[in-house]
Design an enzyme around this catalytic site. Structure first.
Site, PDB file in Angstrom:
ATOM      1  N   TYR A 151       0.827  -1.216   0.000  1.00 42.81           N
ATOM      2  CA  TYR A 151       0.000   0.000   0.000  1.00 42.81           C
ATOM      3  C   TYR A 151       0.863   1.269   0.000  1.00 42.81           C
ATOM      4  O   TYR A 151       0.343   2.362   0.163  1.00 42.81           O
ATOM      5  CB  TYR A 151      -0.939  -0.006   1.206  1.00 42.81           C
ATOM      6  CG  TYR A 151      -1.907  -1.191   1.184  1.00 42.81           C
ATOM      7  CD1 TYR A 151      -2.900  -1.270   0.220  1.00 42.81           C
ATOM      8  CD2 TYR A 151      -1.794  -2.227   2.098  1.00 42.81           C
ATOM      9  CE1 TYR A 151      -3.776  -2.350   0.169  1.00 42.81           C
ATOM     10  CE2 TYR A 151      -2.666  -3.317   2.063  1.00 42.81           C
ATOM     11  CZ  TYR A 151      -3.659  -3.369   1.096  1.00 42.81           C
ATOM     12  OH  TYR A 151      -4.511  -4.436   1.057  1.00 42.81           O
ATOM     13  N   ASP A 212      -1.322 -10.908   9.108  1.00 43.47           N
ATOM     14  CA  ASP A 212      -0.513 -12.016   8.563  1.00 43.47           C
ATOM     15  C   ASP A 212       0.932 -11.955   9.039  1.00 43.47           C
ATOM     16  O   ASP A 212       1.566 -12.981   9.233  1.00 43.47           O
ATOM     17  CB  ASP A 212      -0.526 -11.961   7.029  1.00 43.47           C
ATOM     18  CG  ASP A 212      -1.910 -12.198   6.474  1.00 43.47           C
ATOM     19  OD1 ASP A 212      -2.411 -13.317   6.591  1.00 43.47           O
ATOM     20  OD2 ASP A 212      -2.505 -11.247   5.939  1.00 43.47           O
ATOM     21  N   HIS A 451       5.147  -6.451  -4.153  1.00 40.60           N
ATOM     22  CA  HIS A 451       3.728  -6.725  -4.358  1.00 40.60           C
ATOM     23  C   HIS A 451       2.895  -5.476  -4.168  1.00 40.60           C
ATOM     24  O   HIS A 451       3.301  -4.522  -3.499  1.00 40.60           O
ATOM     25  CB  HIS A 451       3.240  -7.834  -3.424  1.00 40.60           C
ATOM     26  CG  HIS A 451       3.196  -7.444  -1.974  1.00 40.60           C
ATOM     27  ND1 HIS A 451       2.030  -7.323  -1.251  1.00 40.60           N
ATOM     28  CD2 HIS A 451       4.182  -7.151  -1.107  1.00 40.60           C
ATOM     29  CE1 HIS A 451       2.301  -6.980  -0.012  1.00 40.60           C
ATOM     30  NE2 HIS A 451       3.601  -6.857   0.111  1.00 40.60           N
ATOM     31  N   TYR A 532     -11.246  -1.420  -0.022  1.00 40.86           N
ATOM     32  CA  TYR A 532     -11.285  -1.032   1.402  1.00 40.86           C
ATOM     33  C   TYR A 532     -10.025  -0.283   1.788  1.00 40.86           C
ATOM     34  O   TYR A 532      -9.963   0.351   2.850  1.00 40.86           O
ATOM     35  CB  TYR A 532     -11.486  -2.261   2.294  1.00 40.86           C
ATOM     36  CG  TYR A 532     -10.221  -2.949   2.791  1.00 40.86           C
ATOM     37  CD1 TYR A 532      -9.494  -3.800   1.981  1.00 40.86           C
ATOM     38  CD2 TYR A 532      -9.759  -2.733   4.091  1.00 40.86           C
ATOM     39  CE1 TYR A 532      -8.348  -4.428   2.449  1.00 40.86           C
ATOM     40  CE2 TYR A 532      -8.615  -3.363   4.561  1.00 40.86           C
ATOM     41  CZ  TYR A 532      -7.905  -4.197   3.736  1.00 40.86           C
ATOM     42  OH  TYR A 532      -6.765  -4.804   4.195  1.00 40.86           O
ATOM     43  N   ARG A 533      -9.035  -0.280   0.886  1.00 39.68           N
ATOM     44  CA  ARG A 533      -7.714   0.270   1.226  1.00 39.68           C
ATOM     45  C   ARG A 533      -6.914   0.230  -0.076  1.00 39.68           C
ATOM     46  O   ARG A 533      -7.150  -0.647  -0.905  1.00 39.68           O
ATOM     47  CB  ARG A 533      -7.110  -0.692   2.226  1.00 39.68           C
ATOM     48  CG  ARG A 533      -5.793  -0.383   2.826  1.00 39.68           C
ATOM     49  CD  ARG A 533      -5.454  -1.555   3.749  1.00 39.68           C
ATOM     50  NE  ARG A 533      -4.284  -1.294   4.546  1.00 39.68           N
ATOM     51  CZ  ARG A 533      -3.726  -2.200   5.343  1.00 39.68           C
ATOM     52  NH1 ARG A 533      -4.230  -3.400   5.427  1.00 39.68           N
ATOM     53  NH2 ARG A 533      -2.665  -1.905   6.054  1.00 39.68           N
TER      54      ARG A 533
END
Ligand code: ADP
Length: 610
Positions: A151, A212, A451, A532-533
């Site tokens: 993100y 995670d 990622h 959501y993000r």
């Protein structure tokens, strides 16, 4: 792979409590393995940026910047103001990450970078920094740990911003209340650190919900509305009370914290009057310096289970079965439905071990490889956990078993047959509130693996799962990217998390990842799904999809921004919210325009000392 530093010579990962961002010693072996695999997979050992001067934010001259830095250094001390003026020698990895940029950059490496990082030691010093930023109109960007990978990591949205790294010197656990099951934290407390502190105190009756990976801060993750995998998985819903420095330097406490001498700040999240907490989540309206969090009671037993589903088409009926079980809390945690390919990749092995051709990895290769794993041949895997004493678990597990077996060929994988180093046991730890370090092993799928996540929210319906998978598959095929989907099922919605793994050193791989992301965001919005993000580079686009009633929500956000942050110094552009002095100057990133900078800011009308 050519790597100048041999993986076997790598220094150990810093540990807790020596550094706030360190790994617990119990996970050192996992850290060694993860680090070795990353270094083995590197084809480019060091960053390409030969930096000698900090990247300056637009609207700030080098003379003003230098004067401002001298002043701040005098106030905070030389060790606590660090210019980003050296060549970036290495991009680090999850446990040893940079705080000046996104080490998994999807834009050019030098695009979203800080000019400096500063380290406050107290709320008063955060106020001082905010007032300094207003005086010189220098954009600042707060991070707690800066591990928001996928993100944006530690990167600021506006190039040349000063990163306020709160975690380094504000990492105290201010309180753990063993009677109320609550805690009060500073920004630098990671899930690892909180878990270890609770263990060290012998508070075995309390659990921490963990994502995670446990290296992120509880505050950063919660503010970005991250999730974990116990029944307390919705971190925002389980937080209780914030202390916030506003963009103009005032401090507030939300909820019961507004009452001087309050004894229920962490016990009751609302207080009196409007609930302001939401203003400070995924926003640029304040810097959170303390946060309360509720802790879960130890349920007195737990048991992980895993089901394998053979066909891709089993997904839709499975989701239909999950919905009532989840809403009734028979499925008690944020449950994961993962694809077979991700289960192959999480072993940490490169894709070339399995397939050396071009294009997406073929289905027959996935089928062959997954057949070799304990789960056997399957398209989807369900990872779940049942909580409570054995007799209570049995009741729920029987109900789940009866329902899941309605899908022809559904298999429960006996945990006794699963080797201890299998990823199943990592999920077992995480769902039992024990922070772990395995998840990102799938980044080794490609050299220099990075990622970025596509994270749409949908109803818990088979037809929605199918629709989202179809649109994701279509865009992945178009851009020749392997599809790594996982559904995280909440109480009344589910998040699909599609991780795109790309080689960050290859501009064409970054472009494919971005094009694929942008395509999916638009496709999803047309079908009524929103994220959501999201990553910094997609915030404008995603914010643009939440445009009901002529962008009414963004208009409100902008009014709030202008009122709370008149100089526009705090995280400009975060969540697509641009301060007035940046607006209509082309700062937004979007389809066909990956330039991160706009054309200037509103000219200075005189500095303001608050
Ligand atoms: P993590 O702790 O998971 O590494 P980060 O520190 O990277 O998380 O922050 C995640 C997001 O939350 C970023 O957008 C960051 O700007 C924001 N954020 C983090 N900490 C704070 C804070 N204390 N106050 C305001 N925003 C914050």
């Amino acid at each position: 792979m050519a790597s100048t530093q041999q993986a076997s010579e790598l220094p150990d990962t810093p540990t807790l409590p020596n550094t706030h961002s360190g790994i617990p010693t119990r996970l050192l072996d996992k850290a060694r393995r993860a680090k070795t695999l990353i270094w083995q997979g590197r084809s480019v050992p060091a960053s390409q940026i030969p930096r000698t001067e900090p990247a300056l934010p637009q609207g700030v001259s080098r003379t003003t910047f230098n004067t401002a830095i001298v002043e701040l250094t005098q106030q905070l001390g030389a060790a606590n103001v660090e210019l980003n003026d050296k060549p970036a020698v290495d991009n680090g990895w999850y446990m040893e990450h940079p705080n000046t940029h996104d080490m998994m950059h999807v834009t050019d490496e030098d695009a979203l970078v800080a000019s400096a990082a500063v380290y406050p030691s107290s709320t008063a010093e955060v106020q001082l920094i905010v007032r300094w930023a207003n005086q010189y109109r220098i954009p600042i960007f707060p991070i707690s740990m800066g591990r928001n990978l996928g993100y944006g990591g530690a990167a600021p949205r506006v190039r040349g911003s000063v990163v306020v790294d709160l975690g380094k010197r504000m990492s105290n656990i201010l309180n753990i209340d063993p009677d109320d099951y609550t805690c009060l934290l500073e920004p630098g407390v990671s899930f690892y650190a909180l878990y270890e502190a609770i263990k060290a105190k012998g508070y075995d009756h309390m659990w921490v919900d963990t994502p995670d990976l446990g290296g992120g801060s509880v505050i950063g993750n919660t503010l970005d509305r991250g999730v974990g995998y116990t029944p307390y998985g919705d971190h925002w819903a389980t937080h209780a009370g914030l202390e916030v420095v506003l963009p103009t330097g005032e401090i507030i406490r939300t909820g019961m914290g507004a009452l001087p001498g309050s004894n229920t700040w962490q016990a009751f999240p609302y207080g009196f009057g409007p609930v302001q907490d939401g203003l400070f989540s995924q926003s640029n309206f304040g810097i959170v310096t303390k946060m309360g969090m509720t802790l879960m009671p130890n349920p007195g037993g737990h048991e992980s289970f895993m089901y394998a589903f053979e066909r891709d088409s089993d997904l839709a009926p499975l989701i239909e079965i999950i919905r009532p079980l989840r809403i009734c809390n028979v499925l008690e945690n944020v449950a994961q439905v993962r694809s077979a390919v991700q289960t192959i990749a999480v072993q940490g092995r490169p894709r070339t071990d399995f397939f050396t051709g071009s294009g997406a990895i073929p289905q027959e290769v996935i089928d062959k490889e997954v057949s070799k794993l304990p789960c056997g041949k399957c398209a989807w895997l369900y990872y779940g956990m049942s909580y409570g004493p054995a007799y209570i678990r049995q009741y729920k597990l029987d109900a789940i078993d009866k329902e899941f077996r309605k899908i022809p060929g559904a298999r429960k994988v006996d945990p006794q047959t699963i080797p201890r180093d299998n990823y199943f046991w990592s999920r077992d730890q995480i769902a039992a509130g024990v922070p772990d370090l395995e998840e990102l092993l799938w980044c080794n799928w490609v050299p220099n693996g990075s990622h970025i996540a596509f994270s749409p929210v949908s109803p818990i319906r088979g037809k929605d799962a199918k629709q989202l998978m179809e649109l994701a598959r279509r865009r992945h095929t178009e851009h020749k990217i392997d599809l790594f989907p996982a559904f995280c099922v909440g109480l009344r919605e589910m998040h699909l998390i599609v991780e795109i793994v790309f080689d960050k050193t290859k501009p064409e791989a970054r472009k494919a990842a971005m094009d694929c992301m942008r395509g999916m965001v638009d496709d999803a919005a047309k079908l009524g799904y929103g994220e959501y993000r999201t990553h910094l580079a997609l915030m404008d686009q995603v914010a643009g999809t939440y445009n009901w009633n002529d962008n009414a929500l963004m208009k409100l956000n902008e009014r709030l921004k202008d009122a709370l942050d008149p100089q526009g110094i705090l995280a400009p552009g975060k969540s697509g919210i641009w301060p007035k002095r940046y607006r209509a100057r082309g700062w937004e990133m979007g389809v066909g325009d990956e330039g991160v900078e706009g054309k200037g800011v509103e000219p200075e009308a005189g500095s303001v000392r608050l």
